[in-house]
Design a protein around this motif. Structure first.
Motif, short mmCIF file in Angstrom:
data_model
loop_
_atom_site.label_atom_id
_atom_site.label_comp_id
_atom_site.label_asym_id
_atom_site.label_seq_id
_atom_site.Cartn_x
_atom_site.Cartn_y
_atom_site.Cartn_z
N GLY A 62 0.82 -1.20 0.00
CA GLY A 62 0.00 0.00 0.00
C GLY A 62 0.86 1.25 0.00
O GLY A 62 2.08 1.18 0.10
N VAL A 63 0.22 2.39 -0.12
CA VAL A 63 0.91 3.68 -0.08
C VAL A 63 0.11 4.64 0.78
O VAL A 63 -1.03 4.37 1.15
N GLY A 64 0.70 5.78 1.09
CA GLY A 64 0.03 6.81 1.86
C GLY A 64 0.25 6.64 3.36
O GLY A 64 0.91 5.70 3.81
N PRO A 65 -0.27 7.58 4.16
CA PRO A 65 -0.08 7.53 5.61
C PRO A 65 -0.56 6.24 6.27
O PRO A 65 0.05 5.79 7.23
N VAL A 66 -1.61 5.62 5.74
CA VAL A 66 -2.07 4.36 6.33
C VAL A 66 -1.01 3.27 6.13
O VAL A 66 -0.69 2.53 7.05
N ALA A 67 -0.44 3.19 4.93
CA ALA A 67 0.62 2.22 4.67
C ALA A 67 1.87 2.55 5.49
O ALA A 67 2.56 1.66 5.97
N ALA A 68 2.15 3.84 5.68
CA ALA A 68 3.30 4.25 6.50
C ALA A 68 3.12 3.77 7.93
O ALA A 68 4.07 3.34 8.57
N ARG A 69 1.92 3.83 8.41
CA ARG A 69 1.62 3.33 9.76
C ARG A 69 1.93 1.83 9.82
O ARG A 69 2.46 1.34 10.81
N GLN A 70 1.61 1.10 8.75
CA GLN A 70 1.90 -0.33 8.70
C GLN A 70 3.40 -0.59 8.76
O GLN A 70 3.84 -1.57 9.36
N VAL A 71 4.21 0.30 8.15
CA VAL A 71 5.67 0.16 8.20
C VAL A 71 6.11 0.17 9.66
O VAL A 71 6.91 -0.66 10.09
N LEU A 72 5.58 1.09 10.44
CA LEU A 72 5.99 1.22 11.84
C LEU A 72 5.38 0.15 12.75
O LEU A 72 5.74 0.05 13.91
N ILE A 81 4.13 4.64 17.38
CA ILE A 81 3.73 5.73 16.51
C ILE A 81 3.02 6.81 17.33
O ILE A 81 2.14 6.52 18.13
N VAL A 82 3.41 8.05 17.08
CA VAL A 82 2.69 9.19 17.65
C VAL A 82 1.81 9.81 16.56
O VAL A 82 0.62 9.99 16.75
N SER A 83 2.41 10.11 15.39
CA SER A 83 1.64 10.65 14.26
C SER A 83 2.41 10.47 12.96
O SER A 83 3.63 10.41 12.96
N ILE A 84 1.65 10.36 11.88
CA ILE A 84 2.24 10.24 10.54
C ILE A 84 1.43 11.07 9.56
O ILE A 84 0.21 10.92 9.47
N THR A 85 2.13 11.95 8.83
CA THR A 85 1.55 12.66 7.69
C THR A 85 2.58 12.56 6.56
O THR A 85 3.66 12.00 6.75
N LYS A 86 2.27 13.13 5.41
CA LYS A 86 3.22 13.12 4.31
C LYS A 86 4.42 14.02 4.57
O LYS A 86 5.43 13.91 3.88
N LYS A 87 4.33 14.90 5.54
CA LYS A 87 5.41 15.86 5.81
C LYS A 87 6.06 15.70 7.18
O LYS A 87 6.97 16.45 7.52
N ARG A 88 5.62 14.71 7.97
CA ARG A 88 6.18 14.59 9.32
C ARG A 88 5.80 13.24 9.92
O ARG A 88 4.64 12.85 9.92
N VAL A 89 6.81 12.55 10.45
CA VAL A 89 6.59 11.30 11.17
C VAL A 89 7.12 11.50 12.58
O VAL A 89 8.25 11.95 12.77
N VAL A 90 6.30 11.18 13.57
CA VAL A 90 6.69 11.32 14.97
C VAL A 90 6.47 9.97 15.65
O VAL A 90 5.42 9.35 15.50
N ALA A 91 7.50 9.52 16.37
CA ALA A 91 7.41 8.24 17.07
C ALA A 91 8.30 8.26 18.31
O ALA A 91 9.12 9.15 18.48
N GLU A 92 8.10 7.25 19.14
CA GLU A 92 8.89 7.07 20.36
C GLU A 92 9.44 5.65 20.36
O GLU A 92 8.85 4.75 19.78
#
Length: 154
Positions: A15-25, A37-48
């Motif tokens: 997949g692609v997009g922020p939902v797929a990015a969440r799957q990566v993490l 994961i804290v948040s994911i957008t196309k311009k910023r990924v925040v995690a701990e």
């Protein structure tokens, strides 16, 4: 549904997009590292990343490789959030500047794009210790590759 074969059997389409990015993490390495994961957008990924005994070196600090792996999954997630359908990514290059030892109990990281292009993307991840001191800044280049197409049967 099945587009490629993995050593252990068929695998789903990427997949692609922020939902797929969440799957990566949420996949293997980030889970093993303890990334949340804290948040994911196309311009910023925040995690701990919760610091665990497996991350610690002989000096009682977070191993540099653990910091680099944390940043790598962050940049990959950001790239996946920006991929076009039918594409995949991999790390082409990664450079880490260590500023101080990583310390627990939780490291925080923010990844932002420096370049979002057609064939490459460059992400910069800043990892901070509790209290906000920068432990490392990682700049990585991700290659953008058209996903392998199934061979025609005929």
């Amino acid at each position: 549904m099945t587009v490629s074969k993995h050593a252990k059997g068929p695998r789903r389409a990427l997949g692609v997009g922020p939902v797929a990015a969440r799957q990566v993490l949420l996949s293997g390495m980030p889970r093993a590292l303890g990334v949340r994961i804290v948040s994911i957008t196309k311009k910023r990924v925040v995690a701990e990343m919760k610091v665990m005994p497996i991350h610690i070196n002989r000096s009682g600090r977070v191993n540099g490789g653990a910091l680099m792996a944390f940043a790598d999954v962050m940049g990959a997630a950001g790239t996946v959030a920006n991929l076009k359908a039918g594409h995949r990514t991999g790390t082409l290059e990664s450079k880490t500047n260590f500023f101080r030892a990583g310390e627990g109990p939780v490291l925080k990281a923010v990844s932002v794009p420096l370049h979002i292009g057609r064939t490459t993307m460059v992400w910069q991840t800043t990892i901070r210790n509790p209290g906000g001191a920068i432990a490392a800044i990682v700049t990585q280049t991700q290659i953008v590759i058209p996903a392998a197409r199934p061979k025609d049967e005929g």
